[in-house]
Structure formats: C-alpha cells, structure tokens
Design a protein around this motif. Structure first.
Motif, PDB file in Angstrom:
ATOM      1  N   LYS A 328       1.257  -1.630   0.411  1.00 57.76           N
ATOM      2  CA  LYS A 328       0.204   0.474   0.017  1.00 57.76           C
ATOM      3  C   LYS A 328       0.764   1.046   0.045  1.00 57.76           C
ATOM      4  CE  LYS A 328      -3.837  -2.329   2.449  1.00 57.76           C
ATOM      5  NZ  LYS A 328      -4.647  -2.146   3.305  1.00 57.76           N
ATOM      6  N   ARG A 329       0.373   2.432  -0.866  1.00 57.11           N
ATOM      7  CA  ARG A 329       1.416   3.410  -1.285  1.00 57.11           C
ATOM      8  C   ARG A 329       0.761   4.713   0.209  1.00 57.11           C
ATOM      9  NH1 ARG A 329      -0.675   4.750  -5.294  1.00 57.11           N
ATOM     10  NH2 ARG A 329      -0.054   2.832  -6.055  1.00 57.11           N
ATOM     11  N   GLY A 330      -0.411   4.680   0.863  1.00 56.49           N
ATOM     12  CA  GLY A 330      -0.575   5.431   1.494  1.00 56.49           C
ATOM     13  C   GLY A 330      -1.153   6.857   0.473  1.00 56.49           C
ATOM     14  N   VAL A 331      -0.759   6.765  -0.721  1.00 54.86           N
ATOM     15  CA  VAL A 331      -1.304   8.328  -1.139  1.00 54.86           C
ATOM     16  C   VAL A 331      -1.591   7.606  -2.914  1.00 54.86           C
ATOM     17  CG1 VAL A 331       1.215   8.399  -1.784  1.00 54.86           C
ATOM     18  CG2 VAL A 331      -0.352  10.456  -1.916  1.00 54.86           C
ATOM     19  N   GLN A 332      -1.921   8.357  -3.752  1.00 59.95           N
ATOM     20  CA  GLN A 332      -2.583   8.308  -5.205  1.00 59.95           C
ATOM     21  C   GLN A 332      -1.694   8.500  -6.203  1.00 59.95           C
ATOM     22  OE1 GLN A 332      -4.322  10.187  -3.544  1.00 59.95           O
ATOM     23  NE2 GLN A 332      -6.213   9.655  -3.549  1.00 59.95           N
ATOM     24  N   CYS A 333      -1.099   7.628  -7.085  1.00 61.23           N
ATOM     25  CA  CYS A 333       0.157   7.963  -7.748  1.00 61.23           C
ATOM     26  C   CYS A 333      -0.744   7.668  -9.472  1.00 61.23           C
ATOM     27  CB  CYS A 333       1.152   7.204  -7.919  1.00 61.23           C
ATOM     28  SG  CYS A 333       1.514   5.279  -8.668  1.00 61.23           S
ATOM     29  N   ALA A 334      -0.415   8.809 -10.554  1.00 58.36           N
ATOM     30  CA  ALA A 334      -1.313   8.328 -11.814  1.00 58.36           C
ATOM     31  C   ALA A 334      -0.554   7.879 -12.383  1.00 58.36           C
ATOM     32  CB  ALA A 334      -1.302  10.006 -12.456  1.00 58.36           C
ATOM     33  N   ALA A 335       0.497   8.079 -14.117  1.00 55.17           N
ATOM     34  CA  ALA A 335       0.673   7.117 -14.698  1.00 55.17           C
ATOM     35  C   ALA A 335       2.125   6.285 -14.230  1.00 55.17           C
ATOM     36  CB  ALA A 335       1.090   8.336 -15.937  1.00 55.17           C
ATOM     37  N   SER A 336       2.409   5.513 -15.148  1.00 52.69           N
ATOM     38  CA  SER A 336       3.447   4.367 -14.450  1.00 52.69           C
ATOM     39  C   SER A 336       4.192   4.020 -15.812  1.00 52.69           C
ATOM     40  CB  SER A 336       2.902   3.387 -13.762  1.00 52.69           C
ATOM     41  OG  SER A 336       1.993   2.427 -14.523  1.00 52.69           O
ATOM     42  N   ALA A 337       5.894   3.791 -15.508  1.00 56.07           N
ATOM     43  CA  ALA A 337       6.668   3.561 -16.644  1.00 56.07           C
ATOM     44  C   ALA A 337       7.129   2.207 -16.029  1.00 56.07           C
ATOM     45  CB  ALA A 337       6.998   4.949 -17.179  1.00 56.07           C
ATOM     46  N   MET A 338       8.294   1.800 -16.294  1.00 55.10           N
ATOM     47  CA  MET A 338       9.112   0.312 -16.446  1.00 55.10           C
ATOM     48  C   MET A 338      10.069   0.460 -16.524  1.00 55.10           C
ATOM     49  SD  MET A 338       8.973  -2.253 -14.286  1.00 55.10           S
ATOM     50  CE  MET A 338       7.509  -3.311 -14.504  1.00 55.10           C
ATOM     51  N   THR A 339      11.590   0.572 -15.897  1.00 51.71           N
ATOM     52  CA  THR A 339      13.089   0.881 -16.739  1.00 51.71           C
ATOM     53  C   THR A 339      12.902  -0.811 -17.129  1.00 51.71           C
ATOM     54  OG1 THR A 339      14.373   0.139 -14.973  1.00 51.71           O
ATOM     55  CG2 THR A 339      13.659   2.475 -15.250  1.00 51.71           C
ATOM     56  N   GLY A 356      10.948   5.722  -7.868  1.00 54.82           N
ATOM     57  CA  GLY A 356      11.113   4.346  -8.614  1.00 54.82           C
ATOM     58  C   GLY A 356      10.782   3.215  -7.324  1.00 54.82           C
ATOM     59  N   TRP A 357      10.913   1.692  -7.511  1.00 56.01           N
ATOM     60  CA  TRP A 357      10.419   0.222  -6.825  1.00 56.01           C
ATOM     61  C   TRP A 357      11.176  -0.045  -7.495  1.00 56.01           C
ATOM     62  CZ3 TRP A 357       6.855  -2.760  -8.137  1.00 56.01           C
ATOM     63  CH2 TRP A 357       7.344  -4.674  -7.062  1.00 56.01           C
ATOM     64  N   ASP A 358      12.113  -0.827  -6.550  1.00 60.24           N
ATOM     65  CA  ASP A 358      12.299  -2.251  -8.547  1.00 60.24           C
ATOM     66  C   ASP A 358      12.000  -3.315  -7.640  1.00 60.24           C
ATOM     67  OD1 ASP A 358      13.911  -4.762  -8.921  1.00 60.24           O
ATOM     68  OD2 ASP A 358      16.353  -2.939  -7.835  1.00 60.24           O
ATOM     69  N   ILE A 359      11.524  -3.463  -8.555  1.00 65.08           N
ATOM     70  CA  ILE A 359      10.367  -4.734  -8.623  1.00 65.08           C
ATOM     71  C   ILE A 359      10.930  -5.989  -7.513  1.00 65.08           C
ATOM     72  CG2 ILE A 359       8.930  -4.651 -11.018  1.00 65.08           C
ATOM     73  CD1 ILE A 359      10.353  -6.572 -12.015  1.00 65.08           C
ATOM     74  N   ARG A 360      11.645  -6.190  -7.659  1.00 62.28           N
ATOM     75  CA  ARG A 360      13.013  -7.811  -6.590  1.00 62.28           C
ATOM     76  C   ARG A 360      12.603  -6.934  -5.382  1.00 62.28           C
ATOM     77  NH1 ARG A 360      15.340  -5.723 -10.461  1.00 62.28           N
ATOM     78  NH2 ARG A 360      16.752  -6.687 -12.096  1.00 62.28           N
ATOM     79  N   THR A 361      12.292  -5.953  -4.822  1.00 60.55           N
ATOM     80  CA  THR A 361      12.587  -5.555  -3.859  1.00 60.55           C
ATOM     81  C   THR A 361      10.938  -5.409  -3.139  1.00 60.55           C
ATOM     82  OG1 THR A 361      12.664  -3.355  -3.572  1.00 60.55           O
ATOM     83  CG2 THR A 361      14.822  -4.638  -3.668  1.00 60.55           C
ATOM     84  N   PRO A 362      10.783  -5.410  -1.935  1.00 60.20           N
ATOM     85  CA  PRO A 362       9.016  -5.652  -1.091  1.00 60.20           C
ATOM     86  C   PRO A 362       8.346  -4.428  -1.103  1.00 60.20           C
ATOM     87  CG  PRO A 362      10.708  -6.351   0.233  1.00 60.20           C
ATOM     88  CD  PRO A 362      11.376  -6.112  -0.385  1.00 60.20           C
ATOM     89  N   TYR A 363       7.368  -3.941  -1.772  1.00 58.96           N
ATOM     90  CA  TYR A 363       6.850  -2.090  -2.015  1.00 58.96           C
ATOM     91  C   TYR A 363       6.227  -1.863  -1.237  1.00 58.96           C
ATOM     92  CZ  TYR A 363       3.829   0.505  -4.559  1.00 58.96           C
ATOM     93  OH  TYR A 363       3.125   1.431  -4.998  1.00 58.96           O
ATOM     94  N   THR A 364       7.707  -1.232  -0.123  1.00 58.50           N
ATOM     95  CA  THR A 364       7.323  -0.691   0.964  1.00 58.50           C
ATOM     96  C   THR A 364       8.275   0.192   0.909  1.00 58.50           C
ATOM     97  OG1 THR A 364       9.888  -1.414   1.730  1.00 58.50           O
ATOM     98  CG2 THR A 364       7.745  -3.103   2.523  1.00 58.50           C
ATOM     99  N   PRO A 365       7.717   1.581   2.370  1.00 61.78           N
ATOM    100  CA  PRO A 365       8.236   2.472   2.061  1.00 61.78           C
ATOM    101  C   PRO A 365       9.499   3.312   1.277  1.00 61.78           C
ATOM    102  CG  PRO A 365       6.685   3.003   3.491  1.00 61.78           C
ATOM    103  CD  PRO A 365       6.671   1.537   2.949  1.00 61.78           C
ATOM    104  N   GLU A 366      10.305   2.234   2.053  1.00 66.00           N
ATOM    105  CA  GLU A 366      11.457   2.229   2.284  1.00 66.00           C
ATOM    106  C   GLU A 366      12.571   1.649   1.142  1.00 66.00           C
ATOM    107  OE1 GLU A 366      11.290  -0.511   4.379  1.00 66.00           O
ATOM    108  OE2 GLU A 366       9.663   1.033   5.178  1.00 66.00           O
ATOM    109  N   ASN A 367      11.403   0.961  -0.029  1.00 64.89           N
ATOM    110  CA  ASN A 367      12.186   0.608  -1.393  1.00 64.89           C
ATOM    111  C   ASN A 367      11.115   1.745  -2.034  1.00 64.89           C
ATOM    112  OD1 ASN A 367      13.844  -1.365   0.047  1.00 64.89           O
ATOM    113  ND2 ASN A 367      12.135  -2.517  -0.345  1.00 64.89           N
ATOM    114  N   ARG A 368      10.754   2.508  -1.954  1.00 70.95           N
ATOM    115  CA  ARG A 368      10.397   3.161  -2.955  1.00 70.95           C
ATOM    116  C   ARG A 368      10.910   4.747  -3.106  1.00 70.95           C
ATOM    117  NH1 ARG A 368       5.135   1.375  -1.067  1.00 70.95           N
ATOM    118  NH2 ARG A 368       4.813   3.230   0.024  1.00 70.95           N
TER     119      ARG A 368
END
Ligand SMILES: *[C@@H]1O[C@H](CO)[C@@H](O)[C@H](O)[C@H]1NC(C)=O
Ligand SMILES: *[C@@H]1O[C@H](CO)[C@@H](O)[C@H](O)[C@H]1NC(C)=O
Length: 434
Positions: A328-339, A356-368
C-alpha cells in the motif's frame, strides 16, 4: 456504477463552468519560489502557459473558435511519447489532449518548432482530418488519452470513442508506422469488452515479445486500462482476440477518491490507470503490474495467466487467487512506467515527485525511492514513458499538467501549466544531474 459515472459527468460540467467564471482571475495563483537547486532540475523540453494549436488555415482556426469546436481554455494535455527517427536521430514528440468536452480541436498532436505567445505550436497527427469530425467519423480518432510507441517504431493509439461519455464510436486501437506515417492496423473493441457510455479507456501498454533486431514484431499483447468502467482489456494481436479483466482489484477505493495536489483537492473515483509489464530480458517470471487511480494498492498478476483467454470466463471471480497485493502506497499515483532493469516509476502526490521501486524488493516505503522531488514542475505527472534513445541509453519523459487546477477551474494562464521534462534513467537512479 451509474451513480459514480454521473458524478464524473457532473464533475466535468462543473469544471467547465468554473473555468469560464475564473478565466481572468489570478487570485488563486500561488507565488512560485525560485527553486535555487533545492529541487531536482529536469531537462525542459516544453513549457507552456497554455496549449497553442496550429490549424490548416487561419479561416479554419476562426471557424472552430467561433462555433466552440476550439475553446483555448478547456484543453488539457495528458500524455507524451517520443519517437527517435533512425534516419537522423531526431525526436518526434507526441502529445495527447483527450476530448472531455467540445472545445478540443484535435486529440493527438506533435510538437513543432514554431513559437506562439503561450507556448510551442502543436500540429495534429496523423492529420487534421482524422480529428475534425468530433466523433462523427469512426474511421478517424474521437478522443485519445494516452498512446504507446513500441520498440518497432509503431505508435499504438488508444481511442476511447467517446466525448464526455457520449459513445460516438467503439473504442479502438489504431496503429501507425512512424517511419511512413501509414495506418498499419486497426482493432475495434467488440461488444462485451467495454461498457458504452461508461467506459473510458485511458492507457495502453504494448508488450512485444519478439522485438528487433532479431524479432519480427508480431507476438504482441496490448493491455488497456478502462478507468471509468473499472477494468483492463487484454488484446492478443496475433490471434485477434480480446477479453476483459474486472474484479475488486481494478476498482477504486472510496477512501482515495479525494485527490489533493499542492494543497488543492478534487473528487474523482476512477479505476485502473497504470499498466506495465516486467521487461523480457530480466530472467524473472513476468508479471502485469497495475494500479487504480483512486486507490493505494500496487497489484501484480502473472503474465501467463493474463494472456490465457480461457482463464477469464468467470467474471469477477476469474482467477482471483492469482492477483497479489504487493503493498500500500498511502497516496495516489497516476501514470506508471518500467525501466528495462525492472524499476517501476510513478509520480506521487505527496511529496510531489517521481518515485522508483525495484520490482525485486518488497513494496515498502523504504524501497520506494524519491528520484526527482519537484513540487513546481511535477505537480501532476499524467504522462510517463521510458524511451531508449538512438545511443542506447534509457530516458524518462514526463508530461505534467496541474490537473487539480483544471478540475477546480483555477488554472492561472499567467504561469507555466504544462511541461514536458526529460532525464536519463541512470542519472535519476544515481542522483546525478539530468
Ligand atoms: C495566450 O495568452 C493570451 C494572454 O494571456 C490570451 O489572451 C490568449 O487567449 C492565449 N491564447 C491561447 C491559445 O491560450
Ligand atoms: C490456459 O489455461 C487453461 C486453464 O484455464 C489451461 O488448461 C491451459 O493449459 C492454459 N493454456 C496455456 C497455453 O498455458
């Protein structure tokens, strides 16, 4: 669903009225302090107080201004995409301006070198005639929210077929070869994959499994986000089939229907907006990543499940257990893209910037990771692309537009409202100047 849709309709009507009332008022303008390098400086490709449309003739400009087919104060750019010509390495920059009402003269354009009073002039793509019927010619384009240029030099234009939820035509995908500007392919969404007068298709993502130089650019799937019909349509191009994904994860969450950007709020209850897939060269299982606009969840589902039509016959129940809530992000985000290295990018509201968030890591605030903090230039990143340039380097392109001012009728035409910005992916990830 009908009530939600009604609200969206009303929202746009209100916003046009507000705009007329506030047209010359600048009392809502907040002074913009000089960033003094405090914020991430991005390469400025385009800055405009307002969009400046070019026309085939001055008499045509006057005609559409007079009858309301062009209203300079009701146009909102949403997306950007870029095509580097293999011949000379020069970029063609495309901009979308969806038709939310009658005043948008054309809905897909490219940037010219011509300077006009409020910004650089746009010209229609592929031609003025493709747009000039305002919904009466279903062989043209009715309303385009976002596009996707694939690695094979083709632009995939997602046309919602509606204007302000009047469904003039079926939604369609139109594919044009950017080397020749010739129409290559057209696919009209069949009945059952969209909800007439309710759906609004906003984002296409094109996945080419056989890209150049070795591939033939034939094994293609397109994922299309239906923001107001709350679903995703999958189009299998080789087999000429499409099917719809819709369940609780493609729906908005009422707790995230209030959008607050730079201190201004508006109401919008919208579903799926951001769709991307895991890059092919990573030797990771491939996933479709998506999120809905009025929601905080980042979702993923294995691509082989998405791409197999027989999984999707059970409506809201279909393979529900295969969906993962990554966090959970806790906030909205609009368009997305992947490197290409697997970093998922999205523009957040608070703090205002590109994350930016590395998809190999958990989707947590530290990793965003906040890659570009800039509350002035990035007030609403509605267009976001990762482009490989002719020198083999990846670049991030963004279009920002202050949607909160458009939706509350408080656009100040004396300040820069629309920007196209660029930064190298390596420069962003390593915190170096763009
Ligand atoms: C450009 O700016 C001028 C001055 O603010 C305004 O009168 C005019 O309507 C603008 N044109 C467009 C196309 O927005
Ligand atoms: C598609 O999914 C069905 C089950 O829904 C499965 O039986 C079939 O093998 C799958 N096809 C492929 C090509 O994976």
């Amino acid at each position: 669903m009908y009530i939600l849709q009604l609200c969206l309709g009303l929202l746009f009507i209100n916003c046009c009225v507000c705009r007329m009332v506030h047209l010359s008022s600048s009392d809502n303008a907040q002074p913009e302090s000089n960033p003094n390098n405090e914020y991430k400086q991005l390469q400025i490709i385009f800055e405009a107080k307002n969009l400046e449309f070019g026309f085939p003739s001055e008499s045509e400009r006057q005609a559409v201004l007079n009858d309301g087919r062009y209203n300079p104060h009701s146009v909102l750019p949403i997306d950007v995409d870029v095509y580097y010509s293999p011949k000379n390495g020069l970029p063609s920059i495309f901009v979308t301006i969806p038709r939310f009402g009658p005043g948008t003269p054309y809905s897909l354009a490219y940037l010219t070198d011509v300077q006009r009073p409020n910004g650089t002039e746009l010209q229609p793509y592929p031609s003025y005639e493709w747009h000039s019927s305002h919904g009466r010619d279903c062989n043209g384009l009715t309303s385009v929210c976002r596009v996707h240029i694939d690695p094979c030099g083709r632009i995939w234009i997602l046309d919602s077929g509606e204007i302000n939820n009047v469904q003039f035509c079926s939604p369609q995908i139109v594919v044009i070869d950017l080397g020749t500007n010739q129409l290559m392919h057209r696919y009209r969404l069949p009945a059952g994959t969209f909800k007439p007068t309710i759906s609004r298709f906003v984002t296409p993502y094109v996945d080419v499994a056989d890209p150049p130089p070795k591939g033939l650019c034939q094994r293609v799937f397109v994922y299309m986000a239906d923001a107001t019909g709350f679903g995703i349509v999958v189009y299998d191009v080789m087999n000429q089939h499409s099917w719809r994904i819709e369940n609780k994860y493609t729906y908005p969450d009422p707790d995230f229907s209030t959008h607050t950007i730079a201190g201004q709020s508006f109401e919008l209850l919208e579903g799926t907006i951001g769709v991307t897939v895991t890059p092919i060269n990573l030797e990771l299982p491939r996933f479709l990543y998506f999120h809905t606009f009025s929601n905080e969840l980042q979702m993923a589902i294995p691509l082989n499940i998405v791409n197999n039509r027989s999984n999707w016959n059970n409506g809201l129940d279909s393979v529900l257990s295969k969906f993962s809530v990554l966090g959970k992000r806790g906030v909205q985000c609009a368009a997305s893209a992947m490197t290409s290295a697997g970093v998922l990018l999205c523009g957040h509201y608070e703090p205002i910037g590109l994350f930016g968030w590395d998809i190999r890591t958990p989707y947590t605030p530290e990793n965003r990771i906040l890659l570009a903090h800039n509350p002035i230039a990035l007030q609403f990143v509605s267009g976001l692309k990762v482009i490989k340039n002719p020198w083999g380097r990846e670049e991030v392109w963004m279009l920002s537009n202050r949607v909160q001012r458009a939706f509350t009728g408080t656009i100040n035409f004396n300040e820069i409202n629309y920007r196209i910005l660029r930064c190298g992916v390596d420069e962003l990830l390593q915190g170096r100047p763009c």
